[in-house]
Design an enzyme around this catalytic site. Sequence first.
Site, PDB file in Angstrom:
ATOM      1  N   GLN A  13       0.894  -1.152   0.000  1.00 22.10           N
ATOM      2  CA  GLN A  13       0.000   0.000   0.000  1.00 22.10           C
ATOM      3  C   GLN A  13       0.924   1.190   0.000  1.00 22.10           C
ATOM      4  OE1 GLN A  13      -3.015   0.101  -0.476  1.00 22.10           O
ATOM      5  NE2 GLN A  13      -4.260  -1.268   0.762  1.00 22.10           N
ATOM      6  N   SER A  14       0.637   2.170  -0.888  1.00 18.13           N
ATOM      7  CA  SER A  14       1.677   3.191  -1.051  1.00 18.13           C
ATOM      8  C   SER A  14       1.834   4.121   0.134  1.00 18.13           C
ATOM      9  CB  SER A  14       1.454   3.982  -2.316  1.00 18.13           C
ATOM     10  OG  SER A  14       0.123   4.345  -2.396  1.00 18.13           O
ATOM     11  N   THR A  15       0.751   4.452   0.832  1.00 16.14           N
ATOM     12  CA  THR A  15       0.940   5.372   1.958  1.00 16.14           C
ATOM     13  C   THR A  15       0.454   4.712   3.240  1.00 16.14           C
ATOM     14  OG1 THR A  15      -1.225   6.316   1.654  1.00 16.14           O
ATOM     15  CG2 THR A  15       0.580   7.397   0.522  1.00 16.14           C
ATOM     16  N   GLN A  54      -3.221   4.715   3.584  1.00 14.56           N
ATOM     17  CA  GLN A  54      -3.913   3.626   2.887  1.00 14.56           C
ATOM     18  C   GLN A  54      -3.852   2.348   3.695  1.00 14.56           C
ATOM     19  OE1 GLN A  54      -2.040   3.587  -0.986  1.00 14.56           O
ATOM     20  NE2 GLN A  54      -4.000   4.022  -1.933  1.00 14.56           N
ATOM     21  N   GLY A  82       3.124   0.931   3.042  1.00 15.29           N
ATOM     22  CA  GLY A  82       3.340   2.333   3.428  1.00 15.29           C
ATOM     23  C   GLY A  82       4.453   3.005   2.655  1.00 15.29           C
TER      24      GLY A  82
END
Length: 671
Positions: free
Chosen positions: A24-26, A29, A65
């Site tokens: 998940q990129s952030t 998220q 992340g």
Amino acid sequence: MYQSDGGKLKATHLERSAYLYIRQSTLRQVYENTESTKRQYALKKKAVALGWPEDSIITIDNDLGISGTSSELREGFKKLVAEVGMGHAGIVVSIEVSRLSRNSSDWLRLLEICAITDTLIMDEDGIYDVNDFNDRLLLGLKGTMSEAEIHFLHARMRGGMISKARRGELKRALPAGYVYNENDKIIMDPDIQVQNSINIFFKTFKRTGAAFATVREFNRLNLKIPKRFLNGFRKGELAWNSLTHSRSLRLLHNPIYAGIYYYGRAQIKKTVGGKKSVSMPIESWHAYMPDAHPGYITGDQFDENLKKLKENAYAYGEDRKKSPAREGPALLQGIIVCGKCGRRMSVRYQKNCSKLVPIYTCMRDCIENGTKVCQLVMGEKVDEEISKMLLEMLNPFAVKAAIKVQNELKKRKLEADSFYRQQVDRAKYDMELARKRYMLVDPQNRLVATELEAEWNQKIRELEKHKKEYEKKKEDDLKEVTKTTKSDIMQIANDFAKIWSSANVSFRDRKRMLRLLIEDVTVKNDKKIIANIRFKAGTCKTLFIERKLPICEVRKTRADIVRQVDELTENYIPSEIAAILNEKGYRAWNGNMFNLRTINRIIRTYGIKRRHKRLRGKGCLSLREKMLETNFSQAQIMQMRNEGKIVFYRVTDRDEYLYEPQNMNKYLAKI
Ligand SMILES: [Zn+2]
């Protein structure tokens, strides 16, 4: 479950592991978009349905992340590429290919490696074989689309923000002293106390002319600086903190206090080392609007403040700013820790007769909070002792001794080895016994049979345990130093001293060598300097180093010598005193012999009563007085002196004399 895999899946793929990549990129998220994370984990079931046993499905989720736009920080992605490259992976599973990489070059590299190692790729839509032309085309397109998608998204968002900022309408986090009103205009904080303290800050800087002095002044008067919480549960609340050096620099560098609206002072730029925030020249800022809102200072005052700060920085010397080049002779730079407060210490140099002498200082707290310097440690002696210690530790004899100890340990290990082997033999024998007992029992006698079977199983487990222990032991022994390594080590030990003391080795390389051996050094000033050295290998050593005396102390003449000079002045002139002291083996502070000049200097410096004064005190007469006393002419007295017919004393090394008084009769009787 998949209806068909189009014949792409082969037994060779199933023999290898399946890698499930989750990202998940952030962080937001990761917390909020849990549905997607669940979907990603559900893919594991699909891999199981295709025939992979559960324990050969490896989940890589280190990158939760972390954004997928570059592979730089994504340890998980790097690991995945490595595993695929080594041919460990039969299939790579991810929810969509965009999860693997938003960066085309990373993506294409992964595809290429998959093609070479015959690794399949699977997402929610199906299975792809990279060696199949159509699949490859599709995967390539998917990767490109995903990169384009992120580019457009980014461009739209950034573009919107920048054009808003150019109109001066972009709302940003405001520093202390400013708030937004109901029309989203920047105004001064209505709290008068806040306004006052910001005003006092700028006035104090104007008066003192230095950020550090401002901090000290604030601390002295116990003044506080306000801070508004910008987010979190205390959002909007006001807090009062002590002023720190970094905070004061932030206040001084922020154009907002001069009524300037700005945006893009620091911009993210791509560099060789990855993305970096770079501070831009004023022409490249996205927005710069003077007089956009009321200021605490004028624009001119702001420029003046910056100029002042720059000048102050020069006062510290450009060298200091450029310290990352690290060419100086301070051996422990970067690895020295303060033994008093635990902070890293910095290095400063002092010029001492064309030689640079390092001084290790603990200044962090002092600079930041305007307190006292924590401690200063003179570096010359410390560096000297550390390098002496290294040379001692790495000399061929010491290394030879270490290898001897190792051999001894190996011998003991061999003894231990037979012990482990015997344990295995014993366990085998026990197991055999249990097996026999079980075989002999009447199968009808269920209760006994179950009991014996359990015992047998127990013995088998024990045997396995001992076998494993023995294997592990053997493996460890194999790791031991081989003969060639030993000779290499001896070679290094031989060379080390030569390289270390070679004049051709730069300070920088010497420091690099030191860092290979030493993790850090903690120093504390006491009666002696206590230096705790932590080696890379995990051992520690403590050195007690004599403190070097300050030069005024070094140059001081020892008290016993001063006393002797005092005593000798009673009967001797300075040159004679020097000769006596030299004969007794005394030397001056620099190791030189005493002479007329040094003795005179000691007499002057320590206020020793001069010989002339002492003799006059005893009633000795000058030449004129002697002439009056004796009624002789000067020439007559001098002749009598040369003939030794009167009692006289030499006062200095020049021809200065004093004469003992005597009555005439005595004198006449003598002749
Ligand atoms: Zn300290």
